[in-house]
Design a protein around this motif. Sequence first.
Motif, PDB file in Angstrom:
ATOM      1  N   ILE A  41       0.855  -1.191   0.000  1.00 24.84           N
ATOM      2  CA  ILE A  41       0.000   0.000   0.000  1.00 24.84           C
ATOM      3  C   ILE A  41       0.890   1.241   0.000  1.00 24.84           C
ATOM      4  CG2 ILE A  41      -1.737   1.308   1.272  1.00 24.84           C
ATOM      5  CD1 ILE A  41      -2.882  -1.248   0.173  1.00 24.84           C
ATOM      6  N   ARG A  42       0.819   2.028  -1.082  1.00 23.22           N
ATOM      7  CA  ARG A  42       1.671   3.217  -1.203  1.00 23.22           C
ATOM      8  C   ARG A  42       0.925   4.526  -0.991  1.00 23.22           C
ATOM      9  NH1 ARG A  42       4.476   4.336  -6.177  1.00 23.22           N
ATOM     10  NH2 ARG A  42       2.435   4.077  -7.141  1.00 23.22           N
ATOM     11  N   MET A  43      -0.353   4.571  -1.359  1.00 20.84           N
ATOM     12  CA  MET A  43      -1.133   5.800  -1.245  1.00 20.84           C
ATOM     13  C   MET A  43      -1.660   5.909   0.184  1.00 20.84           C
ATOM     14  SD  MET A  43      -0.948   7.104  -4.265  1.00 20.84           S
ATOM     15  CE  MET A  43      -0.261   6.442  -5.795  1.00 20.84           C
ATOM     16  N   LEU A  44      -1.163   6.875   0.928  1.00 21.15           N
ATOM     17  CA  LEU A  44      -1.441   6.970   2.365  1.00 21.15           C
ATOM     18  C   LEU A  44      -2.166   8.274   2.661  1.00 21.15           C
ATOM     19  CD1 LEU A  44       2.047   5.805   3.717  1.00 21.15           C
ATOM     20  CD2 LEU A  44       0.157   4.400   2.855  1.00 21.15           C
ATOM     21  N   GLU A  45      -3.399   8.170   3.096  1.00 20.66           N
ATOM     22  CA  GLU A  45      -4.186   9.352   3.440  1.00 20.66           C
ATOM     23  C   GLU A  45      -4.042   9.657   4.929  1.00 20.66           C
ATOM     24  OE1 GLU A  45      -8.840  10.702   4.011  1.00 20.66           O
ATOM     25  OE2 GLU A  45      -8.395   9.001   2.675  1.00 20.66           O
ATOM     26  N   GLU A  63      11.119  10.955   4.394  1.00 22.34           N
ATOM     27  CA  GLU A  63      11.863   9.753   4.779  1.00 22.34           C
ATOM     28  C   GLU A  63      11.408   8.453   4.130  1.00 22.34           C
ATOM     29  OE1 GLU A  63      13.053   9.380   8.874  1.00 22.34           O
ATOM     30  OE2 GLU A  63      12.286  11.392   9.331  1.00 22.34           O
ATOM     31  N   VAL A  64      10.230   8.447   3.520  1.00 21.82           N
ATOM     32  CA  VAL A  64       9.731   7.195   2.923  1.00 21.82           C
ATOM     33  C   VAL A  64       9.445   7.462   1.447  1.00 21.82           C
ATOM     34  CG1 VAL A  64       8.140   5.263   3.163  1.00 21.82           C
ATOM     35  CG2 VAL A  64       8.674   6.679   5.157  1.00 21.82           C
ATOM     36  N   SER A  65      10.477   7.343   0.628  1.00 24.42           N
ATOM     37  CA  SER A  65      10.351   7.725  -0.775  1.00 24.42           C
ATOM     38  C   SER A  65       9.372   6.838  -1.537  1.00 24.42           C
ATOM     39  CB  SER A  65      11.723   7.675  -1.453  1.00 24.42           C
ATOM     40  OG  SER A  65      12.273   6.371  -1.390  1.00 24.42           O
ATOM     41  N   GLU A  66       9.165   5.607  -1.064  1.00 25.34           N
ATOM     42  CA  GLU A  66       8.258   4.701  -1.763  1.00 25.34           C
ATOM     43  C   GLU A  66       6.790   5.043  -1.526  1.00 25.34           C
ATOM     44  OE1 GLU A  66      11.720   2.271   0.032  1.00 25.34           O
ATOM     45  OE2 GLU A  66      10.327   3.863   0.659  1.00 25.34           O
ATOM     46  N   ALA A  67       6.517   5.796  -0.479  1.00 24.91           N
ATOM     47  CA  ALA A  67       5.143   6.153  -0.146  1.00 24.91           C
ATOM     48  C   ALA A  67       4.722   7.406  -0.900  1.00 24.91           C
ATOM     49  CB  ALA A  67       5.003   6.381   1.357  1.00 24.91           C
ATOM     50  N   VAL A  68       3.422   7.503  -1.144  1.00 24.22           N
ATOM     51  CA  VAL A  68       2.823   8.716  -1.699  1.00 24.22           C
ATOM     52  C   VAL A  68       1.859   9.235  -0.644  1.00 24.22           C
ATOM     53  CG1 VAL A  68       1.465   9.714  -3.570  1.00 24.22           C
ATOM     54  CG2 VAL A  68       3.045   7.811  -4.041  1.00 24.22           C
ATOM     55  N   VAL A  69       2.278  10.262   0.058  1.00 27.80           N
ATOM     56  CA  VAL A  69       1.472  10.744   1.173  1.00 27.80           C
ATOM     57  C   VAL A  69       0.437  11.736   0.672  1.00 27.80           C
ATOM     58  CG1 VAL A  69       3.032  12.633   1.819  1.00 27.80           C
ATOM     59  CG2 VAL A  69       1.510  11.642   3.536  1.00 27.80           C
ATOM     60  N   GLY A  70      -0.789  11.575   1.166  1.00 27.22           N
ATOM     61  CA  GLY A  70      -1.865  12.493   0.842  1.00 27.22           C
ATOM     62  C   GLY A  70      -2.480  13.047   2.102  1.00 27.22           C
ATOM     63  N   ALA A  86       3.449  20.655   3.263  1.00 23.35           N
ATOM     64  CA  ALA A  86       3.952  19.545   4.075  1.00 23.35           C
ATOM     65  C   ALA A  86       4.377  18.347   3.231  1.00 23.35           C
ATOM     66  CB  ALA A  86       2.887  19.115   5.082  1.00 23.35           C
ATOM     67  N   GLY A  87       4.200  18.438   1.913  1.00 21.36           N
ATOM     68  CA  GLY A  87       4.637  17.353   1.048  1.00 21.36           C
ATOM     69  C   GLY A  87       3.547  16.438   0.557  1.00 21.36           C
ATOM     70  N   ALA A  88       2.292  16.769   0.842  1.00 17.48           N
ATOM     71  CA  ALA A  88       1.193  15.941   0.340  1.00 17.48           C
ATOM     72  C   ALA A  88       1.164  15.971  -1.178  1.00 17.48           C
ATOM     73  CB  ALA A  88      -0.140  16.421   0.898  1.00 17.48           C
ATOM     74  N   ARG A  89       0.798  14.849  -1.780  1.00 15.38           N
ATOM     75  CA  ARG A  89       0.739  14.747  -3.240  1.00 15.38           C
ATOM     76  C   ARG A  89      -0.668  14.482  -3.753  1.00 15.38           C
ATOM     77  NH1 ARG A  89       4.957  10.813  -5.553  1.00 15.38           N
ATOM     78  NH2 ARG A  89       4.146  11.733  -7.475  1.00 15.38           N
ATOM     79  N   PHE A  90      -1.619  14.328  -2.854  1.00 17.58           N
ATOM     80  CA  PHE A  90      -3.027  14.290  -3.242  1.00 17.58           C
ATOM     81  C   PHE A  90      -3.851  14.708  -2.036  1.00 17.58           C
ATOM     82  CE2 PHE A  90      -2.215  10.022  -1.612  1.00 17.58           C
ATOM     83  CZ  PHE A  90      -3.354   9.697  -0.885  1.00 17.58           C
ATOM     84  N   ALA A  91      -5.128  15.000  -2.286  1.00 15.90           N
ATOM     85  CA  ALA A  91      -6.013  15.458  -1.222  1.00 15.90           C
ATOM     86  C   ALA A  91      -7.333  14.713  -1.297  1.00 15.90           C
ATOM     87  CB  ALA A  91      -6.260  16.962  -1.337  1.00 15.90           C
ATOM     88  N   VAL A  92      -7.912  14.493  -0.123  1.00 15.43           N
ATOM     89  CA  VAL A  92      -9.213  13.839  -0.003  1.00 15.43           C
ATOM     90  C   VAL A  92     -10.071  14.704   0.908  1.00 15.43           C
ATOM     91  CG1 VAL A  92     -10.432  11.722   0.578  1.00 15.43           C
ATOM     92  CG2 VAL A  92      -8.058  11.600  -0.199  1.00 15.43           C
ATOM     93  N   SER A  93     -11.324  14.922   0.496  1.00 19.10           N
ATOM     94  CA  SER A  93     -12.198  15.790   1.274  1.00 19.10           C
ATOM     95  C   SER A  93     -13.495  15.073   1.622  1.00 19.10           C
ATOM     96  CB  SER A  93     -12.520  17.054   0.467  1.00 19.10           C
ATOM     97  OG  SER A  93     -13.437  17.871   1.172  1.00 19.10           O
ATOM     98  N   PRO A  94     -14.099  15.391   2.771  1.00 25.38           N
ATOM     99  CA  PRO A  94     -15.406  14.819   3.098  1.00 25.38           C
ATOM    100  C   PRO A  94     -16.538  15.441   2.285  1.00 25.38           C
ATOM    101  CG  PRO A  94     -14.726  16.336   4.807  1.00 25.38           C
ATOM    102  CD  PRO A  94     -13.567  16.208   3.869  1.00 25.38           C
ATOM    103  N   GLY A  95     -16.266  16.546   1.611  1.00 24.21           N
ATOM    104  CA  GLY A  95     -17.269  17.233   0.803  1.00 24.21           C
ATOM    105  C   GLY A  95     -16.607  17.950  -0.355  1.00 24.21           C
TER     106      GLY A  95
END
Length: 212
Positions: A41-45, A63-70, A86-95
């Motif tokens: 699992i690489r995409m981490l919300e 520190e975790v180049s293999e992860a894609v932090v969102g 902060a380095g996020a590469r995607f965003a998720v919203s409740p609305g």
Amino acid sequence: MAVTSLTALQVMRDAPVIPVIVLHDVRYAVPLARALVAGGIRMLEVTLRTPEALDCMRAIAVEVSEAVVGAGTVRSPADAEAAARAGARFAVSPGFTPALGRACRDQGLPLLPGTATGSEIMAAQEEGFSALKFFPAVQAGGAAMLKAWQGPFGDVVFCPTGGIGPGNAADFLALPNVACVGGSWLVPGDALAQGDWARITQLAREAVALRI
């Protein structure tokens, strides 16, 4: 501005599950990310529900180049800007709001906007979004609702989140308009508190095996 070549569909299709992560201690961020990546699992919300969330995102991004932090629980343009810094590469919203959609585009963040009704789906599509979060999935009608939407919204794909776990994830993933699901079960609170990274890696592996 965050630099990313990701699309929302790429985020959604990378693995069957996007873990919904709530972190209260930055010390857990890096080992948790490594444990999830080890399980496939690489995409981490990482949700913006705690004061430590941005620091946790930053640590994972560095520190975790293999992860894609969102960033999850993104509710405003200010949230989007802070997440990108902060380095996020995607965003998720409740609305969804048009202002949030514009802010995420300005920051280079693919956005999974939250929808729960037909009108909300149409509003998101008017702004160019067709890869959407369905939230709260179980409470808003579950798999039956998603089946009903296949006709009028056949050009939309969803990441249902809310009330989903290992017992019902496969039911959602079997639907043609579902690209992945979101869930917190990959990061149980007791496993996180105990630093039981092996258990989290195993849960990630089991989640990857859910792919239909």
